[in-house]
Design a protein around this motif. Structure first.
Motif, PDB file in Angstrom:
ATOM      1  N   LYS A 107     -16.959 -15.867 -33.321  1.00  0.00           N
ATOM      2  CA  LYS A 107     -16.386 -14.854 -34.225  1.00  0.00           C
ATOM      3  C   LYS A 107     -16.940 -14.983 -35.646  1.00  0.00           C
ATOM      4  O   LYS A 107     -17.169 -13.987 -36.319  1.00  0.00           O
ATOM      5  CB  LYS A 107     -14.868 -15.074 -34.221  1.00  0.00           C
TER       6      LYS A 107
ATOM      7  N   ASN B 150     -10.558 -22.023 -27.890  1.00  0.00           N
ATOM      8  CA  ASN B 150     -10.235 -21.461 -29.197  1.00  0.00           C
ATOM      9  C   ASN B 150     -11.331 -21.764 -30.217  1.00  0.00           C
ATOM     10  O   ASN B 150     -11.699 -20.913 -31.034  1.00  0.00           O
ATOM     11  CB  ASN B 150      -8.946 -22.132 -29.686  1.00  0.00           C
TER      12      ASN B 150
ATOM     13  N   GLY C 210      -4.962 -19.873 -34.692  1.00  0.00           N
ATOM     14  CA  GLY C 210      -5.778 -20.582 -33.695  1.00  0.00           C
ATOM     15  C   GLY C 210      -5.958 -22.065 -33.994  1.00  0.00           C
ATOM     16  O   GLY C 210      -5.704 -22.925 -33.132  1.00  0.00           O
TER      17      GLY C 210
ATOM     18  N   ASN D 280     -13.751 -19.059 -32.133  1.00  0.00           N
ATOM     19  CA  ASN D 280     -13.990 -19.018 -33.582  1.00  0.00           C
ATOM     20  C   ASN D 280     -15.488 -19.111 -33.887  1.00  0.00           C
ATOM     21  O   ASN D 280     -16.000 -18.403 -34.761  1.00  0.00           O
ATOM     22  CB  ASN D 280     -13.292 -20.189 -34.282  1.00  0.00           C
TER      23      ASN D 280
END
Ligand SMILES: Nc1ncnc2c1ncn2[C@@H]1O[C@H](COP(=O)(O)OP(=O)(O)OP(=O)(O)O)[C@@H](O)[C@H]1O
Ligand SMILES: [Mg+2]
Length: 117
Positions: free
Chosen positions: A16, A9, A78, A13
């Motif tokens: 992202k 996760n 998240g 991120n």
């Protein structure tokens, strides 16, 4: 959700929130207290200090301020899951970030040997 998914996760991120991501790093090490740390670093948008306190709340997303580039979409769950998993392992998650430069999220847990389980 498993420990590995928590790290996944954070990597998700990091990719992202790093436009044109050139470098996302994952480091695992023993910290000064002999605990296990896994740190995920990026060179992305970074997070303003005033926005860091609520990051791990469920459904919290950093507000987009005037002049900020458009943010990728997400539900804001998240990091709350990462925190819950870190705590379920007797540990914690923390963030160090400089706006405009990047972020490092670190999960720290006690070292468990097979004989402890
Ligand atoms: N590596 C990062 N760099 C910059 N901002 C980040 C980073 N990781 C998280 N954030 C900020 O923290 C907020 C919360 O992150 P979180 O992962 O909980 O939710 P999300 O990514 O918005 O949605 P999702 O539920 O799909 O993960 C994000 O909306 C973003 O603003
Ligand atoms: Mg996310």
């Amino acid at each position: 959700m498993l420990y590995g998914q928590a790290v996944g996760n954070l990597v998700h991120n990091a990719l992202k929130y790093t436009p044109d991501s050139v470098c996302v790093t994952v480091k695992a090490y023993r910290d000064g207290d002999g605990r296990v740390a896994v740190a995920v670093s990026d060179t992305g948008t970074g997070i303003r200090e005033e926005d860091q306190a609520r990051l791990f709340e469920a459904f919290y997303r950093v507000p987009q301020r005037e002049g900020d580039p458009d943010r990728p979409k997400g539900s804001g769950i998240g990091l709350a899951l990462v925190k819950a998993i870190a705590e379920a392992h007797g540990g914690e998650v923390c963030v160090e970030s400089t706006f405009g430069e990047g972020s490092t999220f670190t999960i720290t847990t006690p070292l468990r040997r097979p004989s402890d389980v």
